[in-house]
Motif scaffolding. Structure first.
Motif, PDB file in Angstrom:
ATOM      1  N   ALA A  76       0.946  -1.255   0.121  1.00  0.00           N
ATOM      2  CA  ALA A  76      -0.044  -0.028   0.084  1.00  0.00           C
ATOM      3  C   ALA A  76       1.038   1.237   0.002  1.00  0.00           C
ATOM      4  O   ALA A  76       2.266   1.301   0.537  1.00  0.00           O
ATOM      5  CB  ALA A  76      -0.877  -0.088   1.208  1.00  0.00           C
ATOM      6  N   PRO A  77       0.395   2.308  -0.482  1.00  0.00           N
ATOM      7  CA  PRO A  77       1.180   3.799  -0.440  1.00  0.00           C
ATOM      8  C   PRO A  77       1.245   4.169   1.081  1.00  0.00           C
ATOM      9  O   PRO A  77       0.634   4.132   1.714  1.00  0.00           O
ATOM     10  CB  PRO A  77       0.317   4.768  -1.330  1.00  0.00           C
ATOM     11  CG  PRO A  77      -1.257   3.880  -1.359  1.00  0.00           C
ATOM     12  CD  PRO A  77      -1.062   2.517  -1.019  1.00  0.00           C
ATOM     13  N   GLY A  84       7.217   9.413   0.278  1.00  0.00           N
ATOM     14  CA  GLY A  84       5.775   9.371  -0.169  1.00  0.00           C
ATOM     15  C   GLY A  84       5.404   8.839  -1.126  1.00  0.00           C
ATOM     16  O   GLY A  84       4.310   8.231  -1.863  1.00  0.00           O
ATOM     17  N   GLU A  85       6.330   8.569  -2.353  1.00  0.00           N
ATOM     18  CA  GLU A  85       6.147   7.650  -3.448  1.00  0.00           C
ATOM     19  C   GLU A  85       6.322   6.192  -3.485  1.00  0.00           C
ATOM     20  O   GLU A  85       6.028   5.705  -4.373  1.00  0.00           O
ATOM     21  CB  GLU A  85       7.176   8.283  -4.539  1.00  0.00           C
ATOM     22  CG  GLU A  85       6.868   9.828  -4.892  1.00  0.00           C
ATOM     23  CD  GLU A  85       7.927  10.402  -5.991  1.00  0.00           C
ATOM     24  OE1 GLU A  85       8.583   9.376  -6.551  1.00  0.00           O
ATOM     25  OE2 GLU A  85       8.043  11.469  -6.121  1.00  0.00           O
ATOM     26  N   ALA A  86       6.668   5.810  -2.434  1.00  0.00           N
ATOM     27  CA  ALA A  86       7.029   4.432  -2.303  1.00  0.00           C
ATOM     28  C   ALA A  86       5.625   3.447  -1.989  1.00  0.00           C
ATOM     29  O   ALA A  86       4.853   3.981  -1.220  1.00  0.00           O
ATOM     30  CB  ALA A  86       8.067   3.941  -1.319  1.00  0.00           C
ATOM     31  N   THR A  87       5.601   2.309  -2.359  1.00  0.00           N
ATOM     32  CA  THR A  87       4.407   1.600  -1.952  1.00  0.00           C
ATOM     33  C   THR A  87       5.094   0.378  -1.167  1.00  0.00           C
ATOM     34  O   THR A  87       6.184  -0.222  -1.873  1.00  0.00           O
ATOM     35  CB  THR A  87       3.814   0.982  -3.467  1.00  0.00           C
ATOM     36  OG1 THR A  87       3.315   1.985  -4.015  1.00  0.00           O
ATOM     37  CG2 THR A  87       2.735   0.012  -3.082  1.00  0.00           C
ATOM     38  N   ALA A  88       4.816  -0.024  -0.214  1.00  0.00           N
ATOM     39  CA  ALA A  88       5.486  -0.921   0.840  1.00  0.00           C
ATOM     40  C   ALA A  88       4.216  -2.057   1.525  1.00  0.00           C
ATOM     41  O   ALA A  88       3.252  -1.818   1.428  1.00  0.00           O
ATOM     42  CB  ALA A  88       6.121  -0.175   1.751  1.00  0.00           C
ATOM     43  N   GLY A  89       4.846  -3.140   1.771  1.00  0.00           N
ATOM     44  CA  GLY A  89       4.077  -4.078   2.384  1.00  0.00           C
ATOM     45  C   GLY A  89       5.194  -4.985   3.317  1.00  0.00           C
ATOM     46  O   GLY A  89       6.298  -4.938   3.111  1.00  0.00           O
TER      47      GLY A  89
END
Length: 189
Positions: A76-77, A84-89
């Protein structure tokens, strides 16, 4: 002939080295948009965080860690992201995972931009039996007890077996001594 081969080989090696040098200096780290895995080397049962900028700002992704046995997870963002531009999980490596290198994949979806939808990124996760960081934290265990080598003997923890072994050796020694004594006297056996 021999000198020309040597010169040709040297020229070829210099040319390959000159071409490889700019390529090596252009990419000091992982390319932007790849799947970043932290930590990259883990032990079974450890949590792993992954993030990518490939899905764009506000993008989401579905991660697949089935190769290591962890299944699917959501990226998720902004979740666990450094920017702020990274999507992580996150996912957890199963305690039953075997040592080796596994490919972790994420497929972009959501509103990250038209170029990011269905984009797939991957990264490698290495599973080891003991990590170098964890090895320093573990207390040192010293062996205790008997060594089980599979070789028998009378020197075990059972005193009855030890006594029986000593008695058998004593009988064999006495019998051998008696036979040698009779032979030395000249008696026929």
């Amino acid at each position: 002939m021999r000198k020309s081969r040597l010169l040709t080989g040297t020229a070829l090696a210099v040319a390959v080295g000159a071409l490889a040098l700019p390529a090596a200096s252009a990419a000091p780290g992982p390319p932007a948009g790849d799947l970043q895995i932290q930590p990259a080397t883990v032990t079974p049962g450890s949590p792993v965080t992954v993030h990518t900028t490939a899905c764009g700002p506000g993008g989401t992704a579905t991660g697949d860690a089935s190769a290591v046995g962890a299944g699917r997870f959501t990226l998720a963002p902004g979740a666990h992201a450094e920017s702020g531009e990274a999507t992580a999980g996150r996912f957890e490596v199963p305690p039953s995972a075997q040592p080796g290198t596994y490919e972790i994949v994420a497929k972009c979806s959501g509103s990250g931009g038209s170029g990011a939808k269905d984009k797939q990124v991957a990264g490698d996760l290495m599973v080891t039996i003991t990590s170098t960081a964890a090895a320093g934290e573990l207390p040192q265990r010293h062996p205790r007890g008997h060594v089980k080598t599979g070789v028998g003997g009378a020197l075990g923890p059972d005193p009855v077996q030890t006594a029986a072994g000593v008695a058998a050796l004593a009988v064999a020694a006495a019998g051998g001594t008696w036979l040698l004594h009779r032979r030395a006297r000249g008696d026929r056996i």
